[in-house]
Scaffold this motif. Structure first.
Motif, mmCIF file in Angstrom:
data_model
loop_
_atom_site.group_PDB
_atom_site.id
_atom_site.type_symbol
_atom_site.label_atom_id
_atom_site.label_comp_id
_atom_site.label_asym_id
_atom_site.label_seq_id
_atom_site.Cartn_x
_atom_site.Cartn_y
_atom_site.Cartn_z
ATOM 1 N N ASN A 1 5.194 -16.430 43.185
ATOM 2 C CA ASN A 1 4.442 -16.250 41.952
ATOM 3 C C ASN A 1 3.932 -17.612 41.496
ATOM 4 O O ASN A 1 4.722 -18.485 41.123
ATOM 5 C CB ASN A 1 5.337 -15.634 40.868
ATOM 6 C CG ASN A 1 4.639 -15.553 39.530
ATOM 7 O OD1 ASN A 1 3.473 -15.158 39.454
ATOM 8 N ND2 ASN A 1 5.328 -15.940 38.473
ATOM 9 N N ASN B 1 -4.273 -16.391 41.048
ATOM 10 C CA ASN B 1 -4.214 -15.330 42.040
ATOM 11 C C ASN B 1 -4.128 -15.951 43.421
ATOM 12 O O ASN B 1 -4.957 -16.781 43.788
ATOM 13 C CB ASN B 1 -5.451 -14.429 41.943
ATOM 14 C CG ASN B 1 -5.474 -13.632 40.657
ATOM 15 O OD1 ASN B 1 -4.440 -13.173 40.192
ATOM 16 N ND2 ASN B 1 -6.666 -13.462 40.079
ATOM 17 N N SER C 1 -4.158 -15.477 47.454
ATOM 18 C CA SER C 1 -4.600 -14.529 48.487
ATOM 19 C C SER C 1 -3.721 -14.571 49.728
ATOM 20 O O SER C 1 -3.681 -13.627 50.502
ATOM 21 C CB SER C 1 -6.048 -14.817 48.882
ATOM 22 O OG SER C 1 -6.166 -16.108 49.474
ATOM 23 N N GLY C 2 -3.010 -15.694 49.925
ATOM 24 C CA GLY C 2 -2.169 -15.808 51.101
ATOM 25 C C GLY C 2 -1.662 -17.224 51.281
ATOM 26 O O GLY C 2 -1.896 -18.097 50.440
ATOM 27 N N LYS D 1 -0.611 -12.646 54.003
ATOM 28 C CA LYS D 1 -1.664 -12.236 53.080
ATOM 29 C C LYS D 1 -1.069 -11.429 51.932
ATOM 30 O O LYS D 1 -0.107 -10.681 52.110
ATOM 31 C CB LYS D 1 -2.713 -11.383 53.812
ATOM 32 C CG LYS D 1 -3.476 -12.123 54.901
ATOM 33 C CD LYS D 1 -4.366 -13.204 54.315
ATOM 34 C CE LYS D 1 -5.209 -13.870 55.400
ATOM 35 N NZ LYS D 1 -6.034 -14.972 54.833
ATOM 36 N N ALA D 2 -1.672 -11.570 50.771
ATOM 37 C CA ALA D 2 -1.223 -10.799 49.612
ATOM 38 C C ALA D 2 -1.612 -9.328 49.772
ATOM 39 O O ALA D 2 -2.649 -9.007 50.364
ATOM 40 C CB ALA D 2 -1.827 -11.366 48.340
ATOM 41 N N LYS E 1 0.113 -8.990 45.331
ATOM 42 C CA LYS E 1 1.456 -9.553 45.445
ATOM 43 C C LYS E 1 1.651 -10.174 46.819
ATOM 44 O O LYS E 1 1.184 -9.638 47.820
ATOM 45 C CB LYS E 1 2.517 -8.470 45.197
ATOM 46 C CG LYS E 1 2.477 -7.884 43.784
ATOM 47 C CD LYS E 1 3.558 -6.846 43.592
ATOM 48 C CE LYS E 1 3.528 -6.280 42.180
ATOM 49 N NZ LYS E 1 4.606 -5.257 41.977
ATOM 50 N N LEU E 2 2.336 -11.297 46.821
ATOM 51 C CA LEU E 2 2.567 -11.997 48.086
ATOM 52 C C LEU E 2 4.057 -12.081 48.357
ATOM 53 O O LEU E 2 4.824 -12.609 47.548
ATOM 54 C CB LEU E 2 1.987 -13.412 48.032
ATOM 55 C CG LEU E 2 2.158 -14.256 49.303
ATOM 56 C CD1 LEU E 2 1.439 -13.604 50.482
ATOM 57 C CD2 LEU E 2 1.643 -15.667 49.085
#
Length: 513
Positions: free
Chosen positions: A452, A457, A459-460, A491-492, A496-497
């Motif tokens: 987090n 945001n 992406s990965g 990748k998210a 979420k990742l």
């Protein structure tokens, strides 16, 4: 040892779907911390065993390819690490080293006995000029340790003059005669080494007075003036407390030494390979205790130096095992395994957390000694797991540390001993990217980690992982790439990742927006 092929490692490279029991790593880029000084990734080269002679220096007449006596393969590999700083000539050796014996024609230099390390002959082939030649090839800063134990203020001050004077003094002219027209760049100069032990068996109260006397005479032109380092302690914060309260002059740091021993017993330390899981655990648990040591020493600095003029310099650290069978006990040669890479990464994450006060560390040592980056055997060379850990962490040099918080961290436990299952660190590197380092201390189980990044945001992520099937996986001259980093990416999913961190692994990734 099980030879781990990179194809096997790919099984752990892909991210898992978000897990309900995931450890959560919170990173806050909006609250930057201290810069992680590049010298936190410093190295140490002592006249010890084959750490310099054979390991790095073979002489200009050797059949092993070299540049002015320094091995091409070793220098090339070290350059790949972007070595920021090298400490030399010791260690215990420094307090019996007389610099004038290491200048001038090599065939006329006196041959001495290295009484600290193996009782072997010391040719003095590597001296001041050779060391600075190596540092300049590496593009590294220099940290020279002066002889306090058997030297004198005059000898130490004359060495500083020889290295740094741009005048027409006799010593500066001698340097020019020996092939160096301009002064050497001496970045740091240490007054003694381990003065509590091999450097003179002193008390801190005695040392601080002696230091102030010596430091007074360490004069150099302003543009070539080195930063001066005091020799500190190793087990408590007493030396740091006494020194930081009594030092005068231009001191920028107090050293501290911390070695990790599996058993905690200096007489029977434990083996470098073939160890049980109990010693995997004890090694990691003992390594993590450096965090407490740093906090205790920093507390002494905060009390006596609230303006933060003095740093804590961990200028010797690393794993120390029983020497390999059949080798000279005084050479401190040990194999280097995945366990060492994990220990190194745990140290890095701790150093990052104390970046405001810990501005230099020097692992012991670069080649063929203790927790080495490189092992050699005559004309052969291999890279150790510790080398790979250092290379993976290169982006953290001079990066800005970022706050990291771990929620719902798992526990790794063996018997009555337990440690956190996940260790992490984050920083904004000079290239503008956010980098994340994660260590899974559990040798048996992978761990799901949710990332987090506050206000961002993600992406990965993409980077590398270092792991293997066996706890003692290591490289040999028959299998030089048995353990090496492999690609790691994730990748998210739905914003979420989640990362699946393999067992006993070191992961360093760049975070993609």
């Amino acid at each position: 040892m099980s030879v781990v092929k990179s194809s096997v490692l790919t099984l752990a490279m892909l991210a898992a779907a978000p897990a309900f029991s995931a450890v959560t790593i919170d990173v806050d880029p909006a609250k930057p911390g201290a810069v992680i000084n590049k010298n936190v990734y410093g190295q140490f080269a002592e006249h010890l065993g084959t750490g310099i002679y054979e390991g790095m220096w073979v002489g200009p007449g050797s059949k092993i390819p070299n540049v002015r006596g320094w091995r091409k393969d070793v220098v090339g590999a070290l350059k790949e690490l972007r070595v920021p700083l090298v400490r030399w000539p010791g260690g215990c050796f420094a307090d019996e080293y007389h610099w004038k014996e290491g200048i001038g024609p090599r065939n006329k230099r006196p041959v001495k006995v290295n009484t600290n390390w193996g009782g072997v002959e010391e040719s003095n082939a590597v001296g001041t000029h050779e060391f600075f030649d190596l540092a300049e090839m590496l593009g590294a800063d220099t940290y020279v340790s002066g002889n306090l134990g058997t030297g004198s203020p005059q000898e130490m001050s004359e060495w500083i003059e020889y290295m740094t004077s741009d005048s027409k003094s006799t010593l500066a002219e001698l340097r020019r005669k020996n092939g160096r027209a301009k002064p050497f760049k001496v970045d740091f100069f240490g007054v003694g080494n381990e003065s509590w032990g091999c450097g003179g068996n002193m008390t801190p109260e005695y040392y601080v007075n002696l230091y102030n006397n010596y430091e007074t005479f360490l004069k150099a032109p302003p543009q070539y003036r080195p930063k001066i380092v005091a020799s500190g302690g190793h087990s408590t914060n007493k030396w740091t407390d006494v020194l930081s309260g009594g030092l005068k002059g231009r001191t920028v740091g107090i050293s501290y030494h911390y070695y990790t021993i599996p058993t905690g017993n200096w007489d029977v330390k434990g083996a470098a390979t073939g160890f049980p899981e109990a010693q995997w655990m004890s090694t990691l648990a003992n390594a993590l205790k450096i965090d407490t040591s740093i906090k205790e020493n920093v507390a002494a600095l905060e009390k006596n130096d609230p303006e933060k003029k003095i740093s804590l310099l961990i200028d010797e650290w690393g794993t120390w095992y029983d020497v390999e069978k059949g080798t000279n006990a005084g050479f401190l040669f040990q194999q280097n395994t995945l366990r060492d890479a994990v220990v190194a990464a745990l140290h890095f994450n701790i150093f990052h957390a104390h970046a405001d006060r810990v501005t230099m560390t020097n692992i012991a040592q670069m080649v063929n000694v203790l927790q080495a980056m490189i092992l050699t055997d005559k004309d052969q060379m291999l890279l150790t797991p510790t080398y790979h850990a250092y290379k993976m962490y290169v982006p953290f040099q001079d990066a800005t540390s970022l706050p990291v918080a771990l929620r719902d961290n798992v526990e790794y436990k063996v018997g009555a001993t337990s440690i956190p299952g996940i260790s992490a660190s984050a920083a904004r590197a000079k290239d503008g990217k956010l980098y994340l380092a994660i260590v899974n201390t559990n040798p048996n189980e992978a761990s799901d980690v949710a990332l987090n990044v506050a206000g961002q945001n993600v992406s990965g992520v993409s980077g590398q992982v270092l792991t293997a099937a066996a706890m003692d996986a290591h490289n040999t001259f028959k299998h030089k790439d048995a353990i090496k980093p492999a690609p790691f990416a994730a990748k998210a999913v739905d914003g979420k990742l989640s990362l699946k961190i393999p067992a006993k692994a070191v992961v360093v990734v760049a975070v993609d927006k």
